[in-house]
Design an enzyme around this catalytic site. Structure first.
Site, PDB file in Angstrom:
ATOM      1  N   LYS A 167      35.836  47.842  33.517  1.00 54.55           N
ATOM      2  CA  LYS A 167      36.161  47.092  32.315  1.00 54.55           C
ATOM      3  C   LYS A 167      36.156  48.018  31.103  1.00 54.55           C
ATOM      4  O   LYS A 167      35.114  48.493  30.660  1.00 54.55           O
ATOM      5  CB  LYS A 167      35.174  45.930  32.128  1.00 54.55           C
ATOM      6  CG  LYS A 167      35.303  44.867  33.203  1.00 54.55           C
ATOM      7  CD  LYS A 167      36.699  44.272  33.241  1.00 54.55           C
ATOM      8  CE  LYS A 167      36.918  43.315  34.371  1.00 54.55           C
ATOM      9  NZ  LYS A 167      38.285  42.774  34.412  1.00 54.55           N
ATOM     10  N   ASP A 179      48.404  41.816  34.760  1.00 55.85           N
ATOM     11  CA  ASP A 179      47.577  40.667  35.114  1.00 55.85           C
ATOM     12  C   ASP A 179      47.844  39.506  34.173  1.00 55.85           C
ATOM     13  O   ASP A 179      48.606  38.594  34.491  1.00 55.85           O
ATOM     14  CB  ASP A 179      46.102  41.083  35.078  1.00 55.85           C
ATOM     15  CG  ASP A 179      45.133  39.944  35.406  1.00 55.85           C
ATOM     16  OD1 ASP A 179      45.597  38.808  35.644  1.00 55.85           O
ATOM     17  OD2 ASP A 179      43.922  40.182  35.412  1.00 55.85           O
ATOM     18  N   LYS A 237      46.094  35.510  40.008  1.00 57.77           N
ATOM     19  CA  LYS A 237      44.965  34.600  39.805  1.00 57.77           C
ATOM     20  C   LYS A 237      45.420  33.175  40.107  1.00 57.77           C
ATOM     21  O   LYS A 237      46.321  32.643  39.447  1.00 57.77           O
ATOM     22  CB  LYS A 237      44.430  34.713  38.375  1.00 57.77           C
ATOM     23  CG  LYS A 237      43.681  36.008  38.105  1.00 57.77           C
ATOM     24  CD  LYS A 237      43.149  36.034  36.690  1.00 57.77           C
ATOM     25  CE  LYS A 237      42.091  37.120  36.505  1.00 57.77           C
ATOM     26  NZ  LYS A 237      42.632  38.473  36.581  1.00 57.77           N
ATOM     27  N   GLU A 241      45.409  49.110  34.114  1.00 54.58           N
ATOM     28  CA  GLU A 241      45.667  47.665  34.216  1.00 54.58           C
ATOM     29  C   GLU A 241      45.714  47.002  32.847  1.00 54.58           C
ATOM     30  O   GLU A 241      44.804  47.171  32.034  1.00 54.58           O
ATOM     31  CB  GLU A 241      44.593  46.989  35.071  1.00 54.58           C
ATOM     32  CG  GLU A 241      44.824  45.488  35.223  1.00 54.58           C
ATOM     33  CD  GLU A 241      43.861  44.839  36.199  1.00 54.58           C
ATOM     34  OE1 GLU A 241      43.592  43.632  36.032  1.00 54.58           O
ATOM     35  OE2 GLU A 241      43.390  45.522  37.131  1.00 54.58           O
ATOM     36  N   ASP A 244      40.736  48.624  33.709  1.00 50.39           N
ATOM     37  CA  ASP A 244      41.281  47.337  33.288  1.00 50.39           C
ATOM     38  C   ASP A 244      40.919  47.073  31.833  1.00 50.39           C
ATOM     39  O   ASP A 244      39.771  46.770  31.513  1.00 50.39           O
ATOM     40  CB  ASP A 244      40.724  46.229  34.186  1.00 50.39           C
ATOM     41  CG  ASP A 244      41.275  44.858  33.824  1.00 50.39           C
ATOM     42  OD1 ASP A 244      42.238  44.791  33.033  1.00 50.39           O
ATOM     43  OD2 ASP A 244      40.743  43.861  34.355  1.00 50.39           O
TER      44      ASP A 244
END
Length: 367
Positions: A165, A241, A265, A218, A193
């Site tokens: 993250k 994403d 997702k 990402e 990400d």
């Protein structure tokens, strides 16, 4: 078969690590999850779960799941839960948008379909393409040293894929990526990400500074256009994403060569019906997927496992075992991680049974 009642529960899911941090200072300490049951006149019930990642991640929030369900549910009483196209059309007529609120209805109907046909959901989604699926571990945003130490710990649990993250201060993010890559084996996968957290100039600095590392980038920026601009500036493999929020954006991304991998997702796109469509489009186009959701517990993890198990290893980049992050078990029969992998149940439907003692009384029901 007809739907006779829809019941809704709220459950808190505290985290083992105490806090989950991601871009721009966002964090969650206790996840607010919604569990539903769809009851039928055939005596078969279907279950599902939806758990947004707070209110600052996607256009979704926990109370919105339950508010949306209260709008949708009355329009489904008397409908056939096995008629998934009709169920989704009824939901779309009753409520414009808000796919995350519709997702648990769709998933619970797949659970009913599996039970009615005595098939696990993964068989209905195309059959078992893998015996089990590789998992990634999300590494909450902290100092570079803390994140590197956590990766070393999770490697001992069998994980070989890590989602770092970032999306904070660009200088520190560069340090985070370097520090974590340094503790990994060459065969381990590292994904940086940003969760939309960088501006375009920050993202350009980061990808330039890590260009010689083995790392995936990402979702660097807030918009599709900004993110594609960064893709054009780097040779590093690229993941989208948040901006791939439905079949239309997936088709656009495929046409414009916008990514090498997507994160699919399930609740973000409205449930298993649309997730399966997007999965099949990705496979047909040669795009691997991380199959996951925004967050959740045992029931969400089971749903992920069924879609992932019905996807070939070549196109299943990784999946997520959210139930290993929390301290509360809400269902029996959910997948459990073994050496960094999990599998879906062979029992009919999703293969889970909610723990009614944990869930308590419904917050509301429609009949």
């Amino acid at each position: 078969m007809k739907i006779t009642a829809i019941k809704v529960w709220q459950v808190d899911l505290p985290l083992k690590e105490g806090r989950y941090n991601w871009s721009n200072g966002n964090f969650v300490e206790v996840f607010d999850s919604t569990v539903i049951a769809i009851e039928t006149d055939a005596g078969i019930s279907g279950y599902a779960e939806c758990c947004p990642l707070g209110s600052a991640y996607l256009p979704s929030y926990a109370k919105g799941v339950r508010a949306g369900l209260s709008e949708i549910a009355p329009h489904l009483i008397g409908a056939n839960p096995l008629a998934l196209t009709d169920i989704n059309q009824r939901m779309d007529r009753a409520l414009r948008g808000h796919p995350y609120a519709k997702a648990p209805i769709d998933i619970a109907c797949w659970d009913i379909l599996g039970k009615a046909t005595q098939q696990p959901v993964y068989m209905l989604l195309g059959g078992a393409m893998q015996d089990d699926v590789a998992l990634y571990r999300a590494i909450s945003q902290e100092s570079p040293e803390q994140m590197a130490a956590k990766i070393e710990g999770y490697r001992n649990e069998g994980y070989t894929k890590f989602q770092l993250k970032v999306g904070g201060d660009a200088n520190q993010d560069i340090e985070r990526i370097h520090a974590t890559r340094a503790v990994l084996k060459p065969s381990d996968i590292l994904v940086a990400d940003a969760n939309t957290g960088w501006t375009r100039h920050e993202a350009a600095r980061v990808v330039g500074a890590v260009r010689d590392l083995d790392v995936y980038i990402e979702q660097p920026c807030l918009t599709y256009e900004e993110s594609v601009s960064i893709r054009r500036r780097t040779a590093l493999p690229f993941v989208l994403d948040e901006v791939i929020d439905g079949p239309d954006m997936l088709v656009r991304g495929l046409a414009e060569d916008a990514m090498d991998v997507i994160n699919l997702k399930i609740s973000k796109v409205g449930g298993l019906t649309r997730a399966r469509l997007m999965r099949d489009l990705c496979v047909a186009s040669g795009i691997p997927m991380t199959i996951e959701d925004t967050w959740g517990g045992d029931i969400t993890t089971a749903t992920i496992a069924h879609l992932a198990r019905s996807t070939s290893e070549e196109f299943c980049f990784s999946a997520t075992d959210f139930n290993s992050y929390g301290t509360v078990t809400i269902a029996e029969g959910a997948p459990q991680r073994v050496n960094g992998r999990m599998t879906a149940s062979d029992r009919p439907g999703l293969g889970i049974t909610p723990d009614w003692d944990v869930l308590g009384s419904p917050v509301f029901f429609i009949s």
